[in-house]
Design a protein around this motif. Sequence first.
Motif, PDB file in Angstrom:
ATOM      1  N   LEU A   1       0.830  -1.204   0.000  1.00  0.00           N
ATOM      2  CA  LEU A   1       0.000   0.000   0.000  1.00  0.00           C
ATOM      3  C   LEU A   1       0.869   1.260   0.000  1.00  0.00           C
ATOM      4  O   LEU A   1       0.577   2.234  -0.703  1.00  0.00           O
ATOM      5  CB  LEU A   1      -0.931  -0.005   1.219  1.00  0.00           C
ATOM      6  N   PHE A   2       1.946   1.239   0.798  1.00  0.00           N
ATOM      7  CA  PHE A   2       2.850   2.384   0.841  1.00  0.00           C
ATOM      8  C   PHE A   2       3.535   2.594  -0.509  1.00  0.00           C
ATOM      9  O   PHE A   2       3.704   3.734  -0.966  1.00  0.00           O
ATOM     10  CB  PHE A   2       3.893   2.176   1.940  1.00  0.00           C
ATOM     11  N   LEU A   3       3.910   1.490  -1.164  1.00  0.00           N
ATOM     12  CA  LEU A   3       4.547   1.596  -2.477  1.00  0.00           C
ATOM     13  C   LEU A   3       3.576   2.182  -3.503  1.00  0.00           C
ATOM     14  O   LEU A   3       3.956   3.041  -4.304  1.00  0.00           O
ATOM     15  CB  LEU A   3       5.042   0.225  -2.935  1.00  0.00           C
ATOM     16  N   CYS A   4       2.327   1.716  -3.468  1.00  0.00           N
ATOM     17  CA  CYS A   4       1.317   2.271  -4.375  1.00  0.00           C
ATOM     18  C   CYS A   4       1.117   3.764  -4.121  1.00  0.00           C
ATOM     19  O   CYS A   4       0.947   4.549  -5.061  1.00  0.00           O
ATOM     20  CB  CYS A   4      -0.006   1.519  -4.217  1.00  0.00           C
ATOM     21  N   PHE A   5       1.153   4.163  -2.845  1.00  0.00           N
ATOM     22  CA  PHE A   5       1.011   5.583  -2.508  1.00  0.00           C
ATOM     23  C   PHE A   5       2.176   6.393  -3.063  1.00  0.00           C
ATOM     24  O   PHE A   5       1.984   7.496  -3.599  1.00  0.00           O
ATOM     25  CB  PHE A   5       0.919   5.738  -0.989  1.00  0.00           C
ATOM     26  N   MET A   6       3.402   5.860  -2.952  1.00  0.00           N
ATOM     27  CA  MET A   6       4.566   6.574  -3.479  1.00  0.00           C
ATOM     28  C   MET A   6       4.494   6.682  -4.994  1.00  0.00           C
ATOM     29  O   MET A   6       4.836   7.729  -5.573  1.00  0.00           O
ATOM     30  CB  MET A   6       5.858   5.863  -3.058  1.00  0.00           C
ATOM     31  N   VAL A   7       4.060   5.601  -5.662  1.00  0.00           N
ATOM     32  CA  VAL A   7       3.913   5.646  -7.118  1.00  0.00           C
ATOM     33  C   VAL A   7       2.874   6.693  -7.505  1.00  0.00           C
ATOM     34  O   VAL A   7       3.056   7.457  -8.467  1.00  0.00           O
ATOM     35  CB  VAL A   7       3.534   4.261  -7.663  1.00  0.00           C
ATOM     36  N   PHE A   8       1.773   6.747  -6.741  1.00  0.00           N
ATOM     37  CA  PHE A   8       0.735   7.744  -7.012  1.00  0.00           C
ATOM     38  C   PHE A   8       1.300   9.157  -6.848  1.00  0.00           C
ATOM     39  O   PHE A   8       1.005  10.055  -7.652  1.00  0.00           O
ATOM     40  CB  PHE A   8      -0.441   7.528  -6.065  1.00  0.00           C
ATOM     41  N   GLN A   9       2.126   9.359  -5.814  1.00  0.00           N
ATOM     42  CA  GLN A   9       2.736  10.670  -5.606  1.00  0.00           C
ATOM     43  C   GLN A   9       3.645  11.046  -6.776  1.00  0.00           C
ATOM     44  O   GLN A   9       3.644  12.200  -7.230  1.00  0.00           O
ATOM     45  CB  GLN A   9       3.538  10.679  -4.307  1.00  0.00           C
ATOM     46  N   VAL A  10       4.419  10.075  -7.249  1.00  0.00           N
ATOM     47  CA  VAL A  10       5.318  10.345  -8.367  1.00  0.00           C
ATOM     48  C   VAL A  10       4.506  10.710  -9.608  1.00  0.00           C
ATOM     49  O   VAL A  10       4.831  11.667 -10.320  1.00  0.00           O
ATOM     50  CB  VAL A  10       6.219   9.125  -8.637  1.00  0.00           C
ATOM     51  N   PHE A  11       3.444   9.951  -9.881  1.00  0.00           N
ATOM     52  CA  PHE A  11       2.611  10.231 -11.050  1.00  0.00           C
ATOM     53  C   PHE A  11       1.975  11.628 -10.941  1.00  0.00           C
ATOM     54  O   PHE A  11       1.933  12.377 -11.915  1.00  0.00           O
ATOM     55  CB  PHE A  11       1.523   9.170 -11.184  1.00  0.00           C
ATOM     56  N   ARG A  12       1.493  11.961  -9.762  1.00  0.00           N
ATOM     57  CA  ARG A  12       0.866  13.265  -9.574  1.00  0.00           C
ATOM     58  C   ARG A  12       1.894  14.378  -9.728  1.00  0.00           C
ATOM     59  O   ARG A  12       1.616  15.446 -10.293  1.00  0.00           O
ATOM     60  CB  ARG A  12       0.220  13.331  -8.195  1.00  0.00           C
ATOM     61  N   ASN A  13       3.091  14.124  -9.209  1.00  0.00           N
ATOM     62  CA  ASN A  13       4.160  15.109  -9.312  1.00  0.00           C
ATOM     63  C   ASN A  13       4.536  15.373 -10.761  1.00  0.00           C
ATOM     64  O   ASN A  13       4.696  16.522 -11.186  1.00  0.00           O
ATOM     65  CB  ASN A  13       5.377  14.606  -8.528  1.00  0.00           C
ATOM     66  N   ILE A  14       4.650  14.295 -11.541  1.00  0.00           N
ATOM     67  CA  ILE A  14       5.013  14.439 -12.950  1.00  0.00           C
ATOM     68  C   ILE A  14       3.899  15.132 -13.723  1.00  0.00           C
ATOM     69  O   ILE A  14       4.139  16.008 -14.561  1.00  0.00           O
ATOM     70  CB  ILE A  14       5.319  13.059 -13.562  1.00  0.00           C
TER      71      ILE A  14
END
Length: 542
Positions: free
Chosen positions: A395-408
């Motif tokens: 779940l934490f990894l999915c959250f980090m991936v979501f943050q990266v996608f949102r950031n980009i």
Amino acid sequence: MAGAIIENMSTKKLVIVGVILLLFQAFSFMVGGLIAPSPTTAIHYMATKCVDNVKSHYMSKKWFMPWGPNHCDKVRDFDEATAKKIEANNIVFAVHIPMPNKEMSPWFQFMLVILQFDIAFKMYNQIEDGAVVTVDVGLAYRDDSLGEWTEMAHSIEQRKLSCNFTTPKTIDNEGRYYECDLMPLMELGCVFHKYYLLNIRLPVSDHKKVNRGIGEIKDIRLVGIHQNGGFTKVWFAMKTFLTPSILIIMIWYWRRITMMSRPPVLLEKVIFALGISMTFINIPVEWFSVGFEWTWMLLFGDIRQGIFYAMLLSFWIIFCGEHLMDQMERNRFSVYWKQVGPIVFGSFCLFIFDMCERGVQLTNPFYSIWASDVGTELAMAFIIVAGICACLYFLFLCFMVFQVFRNISGKRTSLPAMTKARRLHYEGLIFRFKFLMLVTLACAAMTVIFFIISQVNEGHWHWGDYTVQVNSAFFTGIYGMWNLYVFALMFLYAPSHKRYGDEQSSGDQVGNSGEDIQLTTTITHVDGPTEVYKMMRKEAQE
């Protein structure tokens, strides 16, 4: 300064590389599904009741063979033993592994033996709550069918009975059997000898209350599980092929990094460490187990696998963190100690748990952590905690991936102001990075999915005239998938010698800005996020 290969490789070449990797992935699944047999074989044995004529069985050093020219004196059942006035302490349950006219092989790699009692219901001799069976068990081996047996291990073990009687406990139902759970008896990390012999006694002592309240045991059944020799050969061949492949790409990757004028950044070091851990798990040291009696191979395999998965989990955290451009502090391992620390601690706990099981089995193959209540509770606690941690990590990894996608996605607002060629370049890089992150999540999900499938299906599917071994395909496919994943990472994120500015028209040269701009997601930049944003805004204004 040039970016990574994933940034500078043309879309056509990138598609070709992806197709080649996909073909290798399909081939790794087909190797296990169509070429290799089932990973393991289970053979059922019924113990033979031998009679030990020595008054004190503790003084007997004789090995009892269930069949053959020197077979033991037998009784069919305990009623016959009672009629002949043979005491329970003089009954030896003998099992020869393997079956007659067959022999074991070092290609079998390991041997796991499961124990099951056939216990009949009697009104006057029922199984008590919390009943524990004490077994006096010995293991011997020989490599000549007519040679003498050599003792390999001997131990007195206890196993807790877990039996249910599904029908009413009445006199009319006497003689029916309890439904008892299987119990681990023995595990060998190496099958070096051709023949094995198990002698099992159930000592009875009223004074010490040994084997009291365990019901009326009629027979002992064993299930021997070992790895198939055909699967072992396919597995060894696959490891032998993949080892030089990863080793070569790893050397090539690090050579390109050392050719750069700057020192390696954190993510480049982590990718290299991931390649080392993959090479460590690939090295086919199992070939030596065919010629040497290395009983520690199972434990060594667990350690190698644990190191790789710990490195992989840590890499994903650092990989996402290094691409979070809003994070001011990067390129330092100390930034990720809160995330990587629990992974290292969890891996260490699993190592201790494995040492408590297979570490002890190096000297006593009959030991099992599941045999006692304390051991069972400890083992279940480890499994539950590991499961919870795995879910939280995902779940934490999915959250980090979501943050990266949102950031980009947030940085794409400046793209329309750029020139068309530059805008298309950045959009392509963003798409490539997102695709790689989705592939990462897909690899993790496939590992879990195929593990579940291997547990619930019958082990093979029939497609016309072909039989697909699903479990074998799972082992070879997932193993090949992680090798291809590590290979792709080192290839795509190696520094490129190709400069983007050289491919653009003179009117679109980034040299006009005096800087060589790269995508914010590249691993090869050493500038902070603020400087990168300034350069992007500067180019957008131009």
